[in-house]
Motif scaffolding. Structure first.
Motif: not given
Length: 206
Positions: A56, A58, A95, A99, A109-110, A113, A135, A138, A201
């Motif tokens: 990921v 982010a 995905w 997560e 958390r996002a 994606w 991601a 957020l 995703p």
């Protein structure tokens, strides 16, 4: 349009011997029939069977990348990494695995994606396939009830690094983890293109 594209192919295996079966990986030697101008030749290729993994990258609204620091015993390093994990839940979409790893390893958390990039981590000896996701949007979130980090994951500080600085650190040799290296460079390229060419995703893996 360029015709350069990886595609699946499997040359004939005429024999195989398993050497090791562990908790995650299996090691075997395959006798592979190779094509050649003087006729086929059989050679031995060692293979590490791996369940696959996800990563990921982010990215927050200030174009900062989330990195975590983790001890890695094999190289003997403390590495700055992107959250990542094994594809170890049967039938779980990749995905959704990503997560879960983002939540468990970093506490985020996002809402958005995308598939960022697909890789084989070491195709000369392993079949491990890794999909790295981008991601965004957020928010901090508590881990699931009862979840507790342990072993190498018990002490993983989180740092937010500006994307341009992260790219510079990759090129300077300060960041070595392949998921972080590939994810950071791919995110920088995606941003330069306005994130227009990102895949969904759940895009199929070629």
């Amino acid at each position: 349009m360029s015709s350069i594209r990886d595609y699946p192919e499997r040359w004939e295996v005429v024999g195989s011997q398993e050497h090791f079966r562990g908790r995650i990986i299996r090691v075997r030697s395959d006798q592979v029939r190779m094509p050649g101008s003087d006729g086929p030749e059989t050679v031995v290729r060692d293979v590490i069977d791996h369940p696959g993994s996800v990563g990921v990258l982010a990215l927050d609204g200030a174009d900062r990348v989330l990195l975590i620091r983790q001890y890695r015993h094999a190289p003997g390093y403390m590495l700055w990494e992107a959250p990542a994990g094994l594809r170890d839940v049967q039938g779980e979409p990749t995905w959704k695995t990503a997560e879960r790893e983002l939540l468990e390893e970093a506490g985020y958390r996002a809402a958005r994606w995308h598939t960022l990039v697909d890789t084989f981590t070491s195709p000369g000896m392993s079949d491990e396939r890794k999909r790295i996701f981008l991601a965004r949007d957020l928010t901090e979130a508590p881990a699931e009830p009862g979840f507790q980090r342990e072993h190498e994951e018990a002490d993983m500080p989180v740092e937010w690094v500006p994307l341009d600085e992260a790219v510079a650190k990759v090129l300077a040799g300060d960041i070595h983890n392949p998921t972080a290296v590939v994810g950071i460079l791919a995110a920088s390229a995606a941003r330069a293109g306005g994130f227009r060419d990102l895949r969904a995703p759940d895009a199929p893996e070629g």
